[in-house]
Design a protein around this motif. Structure first.
Motif, short mmCIF file in Angstrom:
data_model
loop_
_atom_site.label_atom_id
_atom_site.label_comp_id
_atom_site.label_asym_id
_atom_site.label_seq_id
_atom_site.Cartn_x
_atom_site.Cartn_y
_atom_site.Cartn_z
N MET A 1 17.55 1.85 -0.62
CA MET A 1 17.79 2.82 0.59
C MET A 1 16.80 3.75 0.84
SD MET A 1 20.82 1.74 1.62
CE MET A 1 21.64 3.06 2.71
N ALA A 2 15.84 3.14 1.23
CA ALA A 2 14.54 4.29 1.56
C ALA A 2 13.37 3.70 2.17
CB ALA A 2 14.04 4.61 0.22
N ILE A 3 12.49 4.34 2.56
CA ILE A 3 11.26 3.90 3.44
C ILE A 3 10.54 3.41 2.05
CG2 ILE A 3 9.45 4.37 4.79
CD1 ILE A 3 11.02 7.02 5.62
N GLN A 4 9.87 2.19 2.46
CA GLN A 4 9.23 1.31 1.39
C GLN A 4 7.71 1.81 1.69
OE1 GLN A 4 10.14 -2.96 1.83
NE2 GLN A 4 11.97 -2.57 0.88
N PHE A 5 7.44 1.92 3.01
CA PHE A 5 5.96 2.25 3.37
C PHE A 5 5.89 2.53 4.77
CE2 PHE A 5 6.64 -2.24 3.84
CZ PHE A 5 6.11 -2.62 5.12
N ILE A 6 4.82 3.40 5.28
CA ILE A 6 4.64 3.92 6.38
C ILE A 6 3.28 3.50 6.82
CG2 ILE A 6 4.35 5.71 7.98
CD1 ILE A 6 6.24 7.36 6.30
N LEU A 7 3.16 2.86 7.90
CA LEU A 7 1.71 2.25 8.45
C LEU A 7 1.25 2.58 9.72
CD1 LEU A 7 1.74 -1.62 7.82
CD2 LEU A 7 0.16 0.00 6.82
N CYS A 8 0.11 2.75 10.24
CA CYS A 8 -0.21 2.95 11.51
C CYS A 8 -1.45 2.50 11.64
CB CYS A 8 -0.39 4.56 11.58
SG CYS A 8 -1.16 5.24 13.24
N PHE A 9 -1.62 1.47 12.79
CA PHE A 9 -2.70 0.76 13.08
C PHE A 9 -2.89 0.54 14.58
CE2 PHE A 9 0.53 -2.36 11.49
CZ PHE A 9 0.86 -2.86 12.89
N ASN A 10 -4.13 0.36 14.87
CA ASN A 10 -4.23 0.42 16.40
C ASN A 10 -4.04 -1.16 16.94
OD1 ASN A 10 -6.59 -0.89 15.84
ND2 ASN A 10 -7.94 1.01 16.41
N LYS A 11 -4.36 -1.25 18.37
CA LYS A 11 -4.22 -2.47 18.84
C LYS A 11 -5.10 -3.68 18.43
CE LYS A 11 -3.83 -1.24 23.26
NZ LYS A 11 -3.74 -1.43 24.92
N GLN A 12 -6.28 -3.10 17.71
CA GLN A 12 -7.09 -4.20 17.19
C GLN A 12 -7.00 -4.51 15.63
OE1 GLN A 12 -8.47 -1.37 18.64
NE2 GLN A 12 -8.21 -2.80 20.76
N GLY A 13 -5.62 -3.83 15.10
CA GLY A 13 -5.50 -4.03 13.94
C GLY A 13 -6.18 -2.94 12.64
N PHE A 87 3.15 2.63 15.08
CA PHE A 87 3.57 3.42 13.88
C PHE A 87 4.53 2.49 13.33
CE2 PHE A 87 1.54 7.58 13.88
CZ PHE A 87 1.15 7.40 15.16
N VAL A 88 4.77 2.10 12.23
CA VAL A 88 5.55 1.19 11.55
C VAL A 88 6.17 1.69 10.22
CG1 VAL A 88 5.84 -1.39 10.57
CG2 VAL A 88 4.00 -0.58 12.35
N MET A 89 7.47 1.49 9.95
CA MET A 89 8.00 1.71 8.84
C MET A 89 8.45 0.54 8.13
SD MET A 89 9.81 5.55 8.94
CE MET A 89 8.62 6.98 9.37
N GLY A 90 8.42 0.09 6.93
CA GLY A 90 8.92 -0.75 6.17
C GLY A 90 10.52 -0.23 5.56
N ILE A 91 11.59 -0.86 5.63
CA ILE A 91 12.68 -0.21 5.16
C ILE A 91 13.51 -1.26 4.28
CG2 ILE A 91 12.73 1.81 6.52
CD1 ILE A 91 15.09 0.29 8.22
N ASP A 92 14.48 -1.14 3.72
CA ASP A 92 15.22 -1.96 2.72
C ASP A 92 16.01 -2.72 3.64
OD1 ASP A 92 14.12 -0.70 0.69
OD2 ASP A 92 15.82 0.12 -0.09
N LEU A 93 16.49 -3.79 3.54
CA LEU A 93 17.27 -4.77 4.42
C LEU A 93 18.73 -3.97 4.78
CD1 LEU A 93 16.80 -8.39 3.52
CD2 LEU A 93 15.93 -7.08 5.39
#
Lengths: 162, 1015
Positions: A1-13, A87-93
């Motif tokens: 029950m939490a954020i597993q990771f936070i990511l930020c990347f641009n359009k080129q990856g 901006f991406v967050m990976g969270i639990d299912l």
């Protein structure tokens, strides 16, 4: 029950921000369905995971697709694009997705106010300050402060400390 | 220079001052960005690294290497690491020691850079191994130091890497330093917030922090839950909630049940009062987000409440049994408040609004509460209203909303069962099927399929399966092969479960298998294997399946799954379809397929060749030719297999065509007895209860001819040898935790006084401290039901300050498996805050079901805050068997009568229903003289009367009291008792008690009396 990771990347990856709150190889992509049968297989490296996430998200049509997508047996992604940056967050299912859109939006608003019209270059040149903002908002996979005023006041104090 | 492009349209001034910038770093970054060629970049980086190494290594410069320089170099290395996408880790590792050095700096920005860099590098185990000890040493220094900003950096660091390092959670000093900050009343709000999450991280890494030592567990959990109280705009609450949730989920499910009223109130304040337009109770503006009161707080509270409360459905289906609260023992007042939050959220969520962010947040609150609503034992009406509200959102133009609506519908249908399912499938099936046709988002399709899956039954299975098949074969919008493969699995399960027409079942199953051609990743062996199991176990399917397979085999393109299925099933049952196809023809068919399939399938075809030979030995020479050819196969398995088969057939020929050996080796396959459908484990993403709910909603009997036959386990699964339901096991667990929880409580030092008083008097003071006084009153609301007691408590504030956050918890000894007493109708304190000299009241009812030891009386926990201190009183509220004492209807008033009954009991039960306690020193009030028999006897008599016994008035035996009474219990009935209390010559007292029932009851009564008389 939490954020597993936070990511930020641009359009080129190109990755601009990464934060893992747990060891990232706990999550496998659906492609790796051999993994369930074969635990000995190599855990994906963080870079592989990021590349997979980038491919998955950049391929999505943001007019006709939602901001949520299941990524692996234990992770789903909540993401939003602001100009050229994802901006991406990976969270639990079992987590409920929508609140994490507010997480992302608040984060972006705070960055914007802190840097003043924030742009990708601010994050490049002031990566350490961006991480400072990140740490003042999220630790342990949880949000720790939600008042923009409080955050900005604290950040500007820290920024002036020298 | 690159042009600065903002990604949010705003015109604020920069808050960040330039004074904190690092010029050398900025130049380095600009340099790297201006070089286009990667070779040049690489050169620039290597040159910089060489320069930095020189600075770090040079003995002369070492002393002069100032903090600023060190910070700048480390920052550059960090940038190299980031910009190389971590590939240059090994190039920069030389800087690790200097980074640790940076942590020791007394300049904030230098320390920040040190911690920040390590946060990035802690992703790598070799980094952790090298420096973790030094880092932990510095962390401890920063945690206990008196610079708050340094402490907050250390806490951030722990919160970020605590789960990455396997050691941090086991560093006892570190753990207790973090906890110290959390619990200390002098820590700043900011540090407390951070320490809560840092502690959570450590706890996740090592739950033994709390589980190892039960005393510490109790104390620390208490301290943590008390912090929820501290509501300065709920800033701290927000970070304590995830911690409490983790503890509830993984460590102690009981820890927060007493917080229900408080959590409910916060939720109510946000959702109902916070959104009302009235000026009173305005929610602080800075904690609103997109016009909604603190959505983070709302979702976190709802998440915790969902964990605590178990819905009636869940208690049946027995999902993770951590929740301790059931809707039927939640106070109606609280339940109503929670339900009104749901209603308000629905109103809010369906309100029109133009700001996209505001709409997202509205929906966040809506979905969070609607998902929670099924926990509140909603009426069918309420469920239907939720469904109607949700379905109206299905046509929303916003994709996110449609996605979340579907997600919510899936949960609602799984948790609330039939009323929800019916409302969806009877009124809204068309909308949903329509979405299936038009949505382009794989995430949404997944949800639609999940939803359809939850409410498919034998009535609508054909329609739904057709639509799903249609989607798999025709959809052009979504090209995610995984989804299609998942849908195929679901179709297979649904057809197996609900098909009513064997013909249709076979057609659909084979259609799924034939899809393989269109998408290569469709290699779901489980699907064809399952079909084979079913066909083997159900003889009437064998012929039609084989015939249909034959049709597929005649087609030009045929999927490998179909070939596998055919190889297996036709090998078994080819003799059943000889009127449609001859064995030699079949042989030819398979020979054709042999060269277009994988080795695994080839091996299967080799086997069917032999089987065909057994059916029709006349094809012998063709088979032998074929097998001989395969002796040269490159695949060792195929080579071996053809060699073995070849030898077997040649052996048969040598023996004059005796194929008995082959018949034995290839005997018809016996029925399978796999109990569970292996496909079910493929349903990963569905809520766990979905399957169960549906199984209950649609009884598998009557209408369909297939159901009992389709399970592969037909022959095995009779009611007698069914697996026992899992429920009892988990109940035992809960009960164990409850008893454990009870026995773990460490009572307040002076609990005994009030405890004894409660046995003796029907009302009085349970506890009195300088802060608070607690008065109790025991009554029996219904004079004809003396086993049902009401216990009223009054809390009086004895101080000059306000008491706040008053909450109580009543812990019975046992709650399940025929407990001795049960607590019902628990109310919450009338006020959570008490002004000086004012009071708050609370009552609960208790039913004594069976006799029990007064030592096992319920424990009462009273939590409150006063003048900044947090207090907990842990008392035992004595409820003994004597609390239910009533007068004997046939009064035993005369001594001869007493003696008569005494003798009757002695002859009937002997020593069985008797208890003697000897050598008790009588407590005396100051007015009573030593050794004065008369005074002592008088005191004993008064005491016995107060407890509720009938006293025999007599003048014959001066040193003894004769008493009688009836003990009332709800389940075991009522029992008479006779008691002799004797003042002995040695100044001690003896108690003799006899009851009309054998067993420990007499002891229980005597113990109660002993408590009241004893010094």
């Amino acid at each position: 029950m939490a954020i597993q990771f936070i990511l930020c990347f641009n359009k080129q990856g190109v990755v601009r921000l990464v934060r893992w709150y747990e060891m990232c190889n706990g999550g496998m992509n659906r492609n790796g369905n051999a993994v369930t049968n074969n635990n000995a297989s190599d855990p994906s490296s963080p870079q592989d995971l990021i590349a997979q996430i980038y491919r998955l998200i950049s391929a999505r049509d943001h007019k006709h697709q939602s901001n949520f997508v299941e990524f692996s047996e234990r992770t789903k992604l909540v993401y939003k694009r602001y100009a050229g940056l994802y901006f991406v967050m990976g969270i639990d299912l079992q987590d409920e997705e929508p609140i994490y859109l507010s997480h992302i939006h608040l984060f972006v608003e705070v960055l914007d106010a802190f840097f003043g019209n924030v742009c990708e270059l601010d994050i490049v040149f002031n990566f350490y300050k961006t991480y400072m903002v990140l740490d003042e908002m999220f630790i342990g996979g949880e949000i720790q402060e939600v008042s923009k005023d409080m955050l900005l006041e604290r950040l500007s104090t820290l920024d002036r400390l020298g | 220079m690159e042009r600065k492009k903002s990604f949010i349209t705003h015109n604020n001034n920069a808050a960040s001052s330039n004074s904190s910038n690092i010029k050398g770093l900025q130049l380095f970054i600009a340099d790297l960005r201006s070089t286009q060629q990667s070779e040049e970049q690489e050169k620039r980086i290597q040159a910089e690294i060489v320069k930095i190494k020189q600075h770090f290594n040079s003995k002369d410069h070492h002393d002069k290497l100032g903090g600023y320089q060190r910070k700048k170099y480390i920052a550059k290395l960090a940038y190299v690491y980031i910009t190389s996408n971590t590939t240059k880790l090994n190039d920069i590792l030389f800087g690790l020691d200097q980074t640790v050095e940076l942590l020791k700096s007394n300049v904030f920005s230098e320390k920040l850079m040190g911690y920040m860099t390590l946060e990035l590098l802690y992703e790598h185990r070799n980094v952790i191994e090298k420096i973790n000890d030094k880092v932990e040493y510095q962390l401890n220094k920063d945690l206990v130091g008196n610079n708050d900003n340094f402490t907050s950096l250390a806490l951030n660091f722990i919160g970020v890497v605590g789960l990455l390092s396997s050691q941090m959670g086991f560093n006892e000093e570190l753990v207790s330093n973090v906890f110290q900050i959390l619990r200390s009343p002098t820590s700043s709000q900011n540090l407390k917030k951070k320490s809560a999450l840092a502690f959570l991280t450590l706890l996740k890494a090592n739950p033994a922090i709390l589980t190892e030592d039960s005393q510490r567990k109790q104390l620390w959990i208490q301290r943590i839950t008390n912090l929820l109280d501290d509501t300065q705009n709920y800033r701290l609450t927000l970070t304590i909630l995830p911690l409490v949730e983790f503890i509830t989920r993984n460590i102690d499910p009981n820890c927060c049940t007493r917080l229900l009223p408080q959590l409910t109130q916060i939720l109510y304040d946000c959702v109902v009062l916070g959104t009302s337009s009235s000026r009173v109770n305005q929610f602080p503006l800075e904690y609103k987000f997109a016009n909604i009161p603190n959505p983070w707080l709302i979702t976190k509270i709802v998440s915790l409440l969902s964990l605590m409360i178990m819905s009636p459905n869940e208690s049946d289906t027995n999902v993770q049994n951590t929740a301790m609260l059931h809707t039927d023992n939640i106070e109606p007042e609280i339940l109503n408040k929670l339900r009104s939050c749901v209603t308000e959220a629905i109103k809010l969520g369906t309100k029109a609004c133009n700001d996209p962010m505001e709409r997202i947040v509205q929906n966040t609150v809506l979905f969070s509460l609607i998902n929670f609503a099924s926990k509140l034992d909603p009426s069918p009406e309420a469920i239907k209203n939720s469904v109607v509200a949700l379905c109206s959102l299905l046509s929303s133009p916003e994709i996110n909303v449609r996605y979340l609506t579907l997600d919510s519908l899936v949960k609602l249908c799984s948790l609330s069962g039939k009323p929800a399912i019916d409302a969806v499938r009877y009124d809204n099936l068309n909308i949903i099927l329509n979405l299936l046709k038009h949505e382009r988002d794989a995430s949404i399709i997944r949800k639609i399929v999940d939803l359809l899956y939850t409410f498919t039954d034998s009535d609508n299975v054909k329609l739904i399966v057709d639509q799903l098949l249609n989607f798999v074969t025709n959809s052009k919008h979504v090209n995610d092969p995984h989804i299609k493969s998942d849908i195929a699995v679901k179709i297979a399960i649904l057809t197996e479960k609900y098909a009513t027409d064997p013909n249709w079942f076979v057609i659909i199953s084979l259609k799924i298998l034939s899809l393989t051609t269109s998408s290569a990743s469709f290699n779901d062996d489980e699907i064809w294997q399952r079909l084979c199991q079913i066909v083997v176990n159900n003889p009437y399917l064998q012929k039609i399946t084989c015939e249909k397979l034959l049709d597929y085999l005649y087609e030009n393109e045929v999927s490998e799954s179909i070939i596998k299925t055919s190889a297996f099933l036709l090998g078994e049952y080819a003799n059943q379809i000889t009127d449609s196809v001859s064995i030699p023809e079949l042989f030819n068919l398979f020979t054709d397929k042999y060269f277009i399939v994988s080795n695994l399938t080839k091996a299967m075809i080799l086997t069917i060749m032999v089987k065909l030979y057994i059916f029709a030995p006349e094809i012998g020479s063709a088979v032998i030719k074929f097998l001989q050819l395969e002796l040269n196969s490159l695949d060792i398995e195929l080579q071996t297999r053809s060699f073995e088969y070849l030898k077997l057939i040649q052996l048969a020929k040598v023996n004059g065509g005796d194929i008995n050996l082959l018949r034995t080796l290839f005997a018809p396959i016996p029925p399978f007895n796999t109990k569970a459908n292996p496909l079910l484990k493929r349903l990963g993403s569905l809520p766990s209860t979905a399957g169960n709910t549906l199984a209950e909603a649609t009884p598998p009997s009557s209408s369909s001819p297939l159901p009992s036959d389709t399970t592969a386990s037909t022959t095995v699964l009779t009611p007698s040898n069914k697996m026992p339901p899992i429920a009892p096991v988990s109940r035992m667990n809960t009960q164990k935790t409850q008893e454990q929880y009870y026995s773990e409580q460490i009572l307040s030092p002076n609990w005994k006084e009030g405890f004894v008083r409660m046995i003796l008097h029907k009302q009085g003071i349970l506890q009195s401290t300088p802060l608070i006084k607690i008065i109790y009153r025991i009554t029996a609301p219904d004079p004809t039901q003396l086993s049902e007691l009401r216990i009223s408590l009054t809390f009086i504030n004895q101080t000059e300050w306000d008491i706040t956050g008053l909450s109580t918890e009543i812990i019975p000894h046992r709650i399940q498996d025929n407990p001795e007493y049960v607590i019902t109708k628990k109310e919450i304190p009338s006020n959570a805050s008490i002004q000086p000299q004012k009071r708050s009241e609370q009552s609960f009812e208790l039913i004594v079901r069976k006799p029990f030891d007064v030592e096992l009386s319920p424990i009462l926990l009273v939590h409150f805050k006063c003048g900044g201190s947090v207090n907990v009183l842990k008392l035992k509220a004595a409820v003994g068997v004597t609390s239910t004492l009533g007068p004997n209807p046939q009064h035993v008033t005369e001594l001869p009568e007493f003696i008569q009954r005494w003798k009757v009991l002695s002859s009937a039960l002997g020593k069985d229903g008797e208890c003697v306690i000897d050598g008790i020193t009588l407590k005396r009030e100051s007015s009573v003289l030593e050794d004065n028999v008369e005074d002592a006897v008088l005191l004993m008599k008064q005491t016995m009367k107060r407890v509720g016994f009938d006293i025999v008035e007599q003048g014959n035996v001066n040193n003894t009291i004769f008493a009688s009474g009836i003990i009332h219990t709800k389940s075991d009935g009522n029992f008479g008792c006779l008691v002799k209390v004797k003042y002995q010559d040695n100044g001690k007292i003896s108690i003799t008690c006899k009851t009309t029932k054998a067993g420990p009851l007499a002891t229980y009564i005597a113990e109660c009396i002993r408590y009241t008389l004893m010094k």
